[in-house]
Structure formats: C-alpha cells, structure tokens
Scaffold this motif. Structure first.
Motif, PDB file in Angstrom:
ATOM      1  N   PHE A  69       0.827  -1.213   0.000  1.00  0.00           N
ATOM      2  CA  PHE A  69       0.000   0.000   0.000  1.00  0.00           C
ATOM      3  C   PHE A  69       0.863   1.265   0.000  1.00  0.00           C
ATOM      4  CE2 PHE A  69      -2.979  -3.198   1.470  1.00  0.00           C
ATOM      5  CZ  PHE A  69      -4.104  -2.871   0.732  1.00  0.00           C
ATOM      6  N   ALA A  70       2.160   1.091  -0.217  1.00  0.00           N
ATOM      7  CA  ALA A  70       3.103   2.220  -0.232  1.00  0.00           C
ATOM      8  C   ALA A  70       3.012   3.056   1.046  1.00  0.00           C
ATOM      9  CB  ALA A  70       2.893   3.089  -1.467  1.00  0.00           C
ATOM     10  N   VAL A  71       2.825   2.361   2.160  1.00  0.00           N
ATOM     11  CA  VAL A  71       2.798   3.049   3.463  1.00  0.00           C
ATOM     12  C   VAL A  71       4.223   3.085   4.010  1.00  0.00           C
ATOM     13  CG1 VAL A  71       1.956   2.962   5.845  1.00  0.00           C
ATOM     14  CG2 VAL A  71       0.444   2.271   3.954  1.00  0.00           C
ATOM     15  N   PRO A  72       4.792   4.269   4.233  1.00  0.00           N
ATOM     16  CA  PRO A  72       6.140   4.320   4.791  1.00  0.00           C
ATOM     17  C   PRO A  72       6.171   3.749   6.202  1.00  0.00           C
ATOM     18  CG  PRO A  72       5.217   6.540   4.564  1.00  0.00           C
ATOM     19  CD  PRO A  72       4.211   5.594   3.992  1.00  0.00           C
ATOM     20  N   HIS A  73       7.228   3.017   6.523  1.00  0.00           N
ATOM     21  CA  HIS A  73       7.315   2.407   7.849  1.00  0.00           C
ATOM     22  C   HIS A  73       8.763   2.351   8.311  1.00  0.00           C
ATOM     23  CE1 HIS A  73       8.683  -1.303   5.855  1.00  0.00           C
ATOM     24  NE2 HIS A  73       7.745  -1.041   4.965  1.00  0.00           N
ATOM     25  N   ALA A  74       8.935   2.277   9.632  1.00  0.00           N
ATOM     26  CA  ALA A  74      10.275   2.175  10.212  1.00  0.00           C
ATOM     27  C   ALA A  74      10.194   1.279  11.429  1.00  0.00           C
ATOM     28  CB  ALA A  74      10.770   3.559  10.606  1.00  0.00           C
ATOM     29  N   ARG A  75      11.348   0.739  11.818  1.00  0.00           N
ATOM     30  CA  ARG A  75      11.380  -0.178  12.968  1.00  0.00           C
ATOM     31  C   ARG A  75      11.858   0.553  14.216  1.00  0.00           C
ATOM     32  NH1 ARG A  75      14.582  -5.178  10.042  1.00  0.00           N
ATOM     33  NH2 ARG A  75      13.016  -5.575   8.423  1.00  0.00           N
ATOM     34  N   LEU A  76      11.106   0.369  15.280  1.00  0.00           N
ATOM     35  CA  LEU A  76      11.527   0.875  16.595  1.00  0.00           C
ATOM     36  C   LEU A  76      12.258  -0.273  17.263  1.00  0.00           C
ATOM     37  CD1 LEU A  76       8.657   2.639  18.605  1.00  0.00           C
ATOM     38  CD2 LEU A  76      10.722   3.652  17.698  1.00  0.00           C
ATOM     39  N   GLU A  77      13.575  -0.224  17.216  1.00  0.00           N
ATOM     40  CA  GLU A  77      14.364  -1.372  17.690  1.00  0.00           C
ATOM     41  C   GLU A  77      15.036  -1.124  19.023  1.00  0.00           C
ATOM     42  OE1 GLU A  77      13.448  -3.925  16.275  1.00  0.00           O
ATOM     43  OE2 GLU A  77      14.529  -4.424  14.447  1.00  0.00           O
ATOM     44  N   GLY A  78      14.773   0.022  19.623  1.00  0.00           N
ATOM     45  CA  GLY A  78      15.375   0.319  20.931  1.00  0.00           C
ATOM     46  C   GLY A  78      15.181   1.783  21.261  1.00  0.00           C
ATOM     47  N   PRO A  79      15.586   2.182  22.489  1.00  0.00           N
ATOM     48  CA  PRO A  79      15.364   3.576  22.918  1.00  0.00           C
ATOM     49  C   PRO A  79      15.975   4.614  21.970  1.00  0.00           C
ATOM     50  CG  PRO A  79      16.044   2.211  24.767  1.00  0.00           C
ATOM     51  CD  PRO A  79      16.158   1.351  23.554  1.00  0.00           C
ATOM     52  N   ASP A  80      17.037   4.249  21.277  1.00  0.00           N
ATOM     53  CA  ASP A  80      17.662   5.220  20.371  1.00  0.00           C
ATOM     54  C   ASP A  80      16.777   5.559  19.175  1.00  0.00           C
ATOM     55  OD1 ASP A  80      19.817   5.240  21.996  1.00  0.00           O
ATOM     56  OD2 ASP A  80      21.078   3.946  20.729  1.00  0.00           O
ATOM     57  N   ASP A  81      15.774   4.736  18.930  1.00  0.00           N
ATOM     58  CA  ASP A  81      14.908   4.957  17.762  1.00  0.00           C
ATOM     59  C   ASP A  81      13.656   5.773  18.074  1.00  0.00           C
ATOM     60  OD1 ASP A  81      16.618   3.424  16.223  1.00  0.00           O
ATOM     61  OD2 ASP A  81      15.506   1.563  16.581  1.00  0.00           O
TER      62      ASP A  81
END
Ligand SMILES: Cc1ncc(C[n+]2csc(CCOP(=O)(O)OP(=O)(O)O)c2C)c(N)n1
Ligand SMILES: [Mg+2]
Lengths: 178, 192
Positions: A139-151
């Motif tokens: 669906f061309a939805v931008p996404h990112a991973r929250l992999e820890g407090p730094d993110d």
C-alpha cells in the motif's frame, strides 16, 4: 540486536509528539490513543491508564480505531493508533479507504508480537510477523522499525510524515515494551 | 406505512442547526441535495465506518452535536462500534439508524435477520444512554427537538422504506478527501 523500550520513554515521546502537533500550549487532553490492546505494547497501555494528559479510547476492532482516529483528525485533534500486526491485517480495507483514497493522515504504532530477537522480521517463522512490512509496502505506506530507545525519534518523525503526505505512516515496535 | 427516508432526512436537515452530519449509503444522495454544506461528511469506501467516524468527531468537538445517518447493513458490519461508542460516552452523539431491512445500495438483498434485528436492544445492551425506535413521521417530527438536545450517546432506530436513489443510481458528489478537508478547515476556523 534489538532492545526493549521502557513504557515511560514511549509515553514521554508521545507527549512531545502531541505537543508539537498542537504547536505548543496547554490542552486537556494533549492527545488521543486509539487502541485495540496489543500484547506487545501492554506495559505502555498499563502506564497510560495512569496518564491524565493522554486519553485512551479502547475500540472493539481496528476498523473502528482507525475510523475514530480519522474523525478526531477531522475535528482537529492529534491521534495515534496502537495496534498489533494482526489488527493491521484485520483492518486493511479501512486503511485503504480512509488512509489512501480518503487521504487522512493515520499514524500507527504496530506491535510485532512473536518477533524473534535474532531475526529480521521478514525472515520470521511467524506469518504475522513476516507479512507486516510487505503488506505496508503493497500500500506504499512508509514504515520504520523501533528497535530500541535510540529509535524513539521515529515516533514524531513518522507522525509528521503522515500529516505531510496525508496518508498512513507506521512504526513497528520490534520487541515487547517493558 | 414505513417512513420515507427523504422525509426523515428533511426533518433532520431543518432541525440540525450547526450539527456535523455523517451520512452513508442511501442517506447520502438525499442528504447531498438537502444539506449541501461543509459540515457534512459522506462515508464511502469503508463500509460500516460512519458510527466510528462520528465518534471521533464527537470526541474532538464536544461543544457540537454530531449526527450519524447510518445504514442497518453498515452497522451490522461494525456492530462492535456500539460498545466502543458507549464506552467512550460522547454526550453529543446521536446515532440515527435507517432500518430498511436490506442492503439497498448493493441491490436490496435482505440483511441477516431482516427487520427482526432489534438495534434498540443492541444499543441499550451496549450501554448507550438511551435508544428507541420510531416508525411514524409525525411522531419523529414531534420528538426530534428533544432528540437533538438530549444527552447522548443516543440511538434512534428509524423504520423506513427504500430511498428513491442510492449511491449507485445517483453518482456524484464531492470525493471523500475533498469533503474531509473542507470539514476540517471549517472546524479549525471555528475552533481558533
Ligand atoms: C467491505 C464491504 N463489503 C461489501 C460491500 C458492498 N456493499 C456496498 S453497499 C452495501 C449495502 C449497504 O447497506 P446498508 O448499510 O443497509 O445501507 P442501504 O443501502 O440499505 O441504505 C454493500 C453490502 C462494501 N461496500 N464494502
Ligand atoms: Mg439498509
């Protein structure tokens, strides 16, 4: 290696995100969480119970959560969707109809329950984990991973991105919050 | 005789004041001609969503009434929204349910249970503050002023016949995204 994020840090970041969305000033509530409880983010939900500044509306389905978030947006209120991957799968038509055709900014925090710590989600043994990013890509939805407090900065960044592109944007919560 | 939905909508349009209105399905074409304003938002493309969209609007704008003009098939698709709405307690929300017994827009197939489905009981069971059924236009007109001012969430089941037009026979109207932007701008202007 990914790390778990403490609930208090997520809540502080949400407050900052809401304050920024309102352009500062005092407001009660500061912002809204639409949630169908996500096992992965349950410590955040538990901590939100004690938070007066943020109002949580628990919904029976993710369709309702998404649509109520859209109604809040139309009324000028900042809202965040807190769901799990299964909830994304359950509400795809609403994501499409409101977020894409309807051009409503929708910011999702999606818990990747059962995500293996030592594996890329796309290689997970679990279909729920494996298909989440490919579905968002479809669906061309931008996404990112929250992999820890730094993110944590990804939360305000993707919230802003949803507003700018007038559509959905998502962050995926990689490990269970603590 | 069942009420004509257009007559019901005409009465609502006359009495609604500055309420935000959320039509869907066969209430949409009639509403478009009765109330061509920027305080209405027609739900298309996410069937069943009118009630939850109304909830979000009602929570965002507690000073204003929000009137949902829902279909019976649509509500069945997101029936959980009754409990979600009741749980969130929007005092300014009125949920009008146009009970025509069928999925008129998709070809008038009977909904599961047809006219036997009791939405009043469901809304009460979910925790709405009040719910009642009305099948007579005179009675509806008489009770409307109170409906539009009493504390919600309130569900009013309206037993109606079929509308003259459906979104399939009367296409057109502004696209959802344009209505959405106009409504938001209007509400932000007022709120500023
Ligand atoms: C998810 C989904 N499934 C099926 C449809 C097909 N559909 C379009 S209109 C409609 C019927 C709507 O019925 P109701 O809510 O009772 O409104 P009415 O047309 O009777 O006013 C259906 C089933 C759809 N639009 N979306
Ligand atoms: Mg119907």
């Amino acid at each position: 290696m990914p790390e778990s994020i403490p609930a208090s840090l997520i809540i502080d970041t949400l407050k900052e995100t809401f304050r920024e969305a309102r352009g500062g000033g005092r407001h009660e509530p500061l912002g809204w969480i639409l949630s169908v409880p996500d096992t992965h983010q349950r410590t955040v939900l538990a901590a939100l119970d004690k938070e007066r500044a943020i109002r949580v509306v628990t919904c029976a389905t993710e369709d309702e959560a998404t649509t109520a978030a859209a109604g809040l947006y139309l009324g000028g209120e900042p809202a965040v969707l807190m769901i799990q991957h299964a909830g994304l799968y359950a509400s795809v038509n609403t994501l499409r109809g409101l977020g894409i055709d309807g051009r409503v900014p929708l910011f999702y925090m999606i818990g990747l329950l059962s995500r293996e710590k030592d594996k890329d989600p796309r290689e997970s043994r679990h279909s729920m984990v494996r298909y989440c990013e490919p579905l968002l890509d479809t669906f061309a939805v931008p996404h990112a991973r929250l992999e820890g407090p730094d993110d944590l900065e990804l939360i305000p960044e993707y919230y802003r991105l949803a507003q700018q592109r007038r559509g959905p944007a998502a962050v995926l919560v990689g490990l269970e919050t603590i | 005789m069942a009420m004509k939905p257009e007559e019901v909508l005409r009465a609502i349009a006359a009495g609604r004041g500055d309420a935000i209105c959320v039509p869907t399905m066969t209430t949409a074409p009639a509403w478009r001609t009765l109330a061509p304003d920027d305080l209405s938002i027609t739900c298309v493309g996410f069937m069943g969503g009118a009630s939850a969209l109304g909830l979000g609007l009602a929570l965002a704008r507690p000073e204003r009434r929000v009137l949902v003009l829902d279909g019976d098939g649509s509500l069945l698709m997101q029936l959980g929204s009754l409990a979600t709405i009741a749980g969130a307690r929007p005092r300014n929300l009125v949920h009008f349910l146009f009970k025509n017994g069928v999925y008129h827009t998709s070809g008038a197939q009977e909904i599961p249970g047809g006219f036997d489905v009791d939405f009043v009981m469901m809304a009460k069971g979910a925790g709405y503050r009040a719910a009642y059924t009305i099948g007579d236009l005179g009675e509806f007109r008489r009770r409307l002023p109170k409906i539009l001012t009493e504390e919600g969430p309130l569900l009013v089941e309206l037993v109606t016949g079929l509308a003259a037009e459906t979104p399939m026979t009367a296409r057109g109207g502004k696209p959802f995204h344009q209505q959405a932007e106009e409504l938001r701008q209007r509400l932000l202007r007022v709120g500023a």
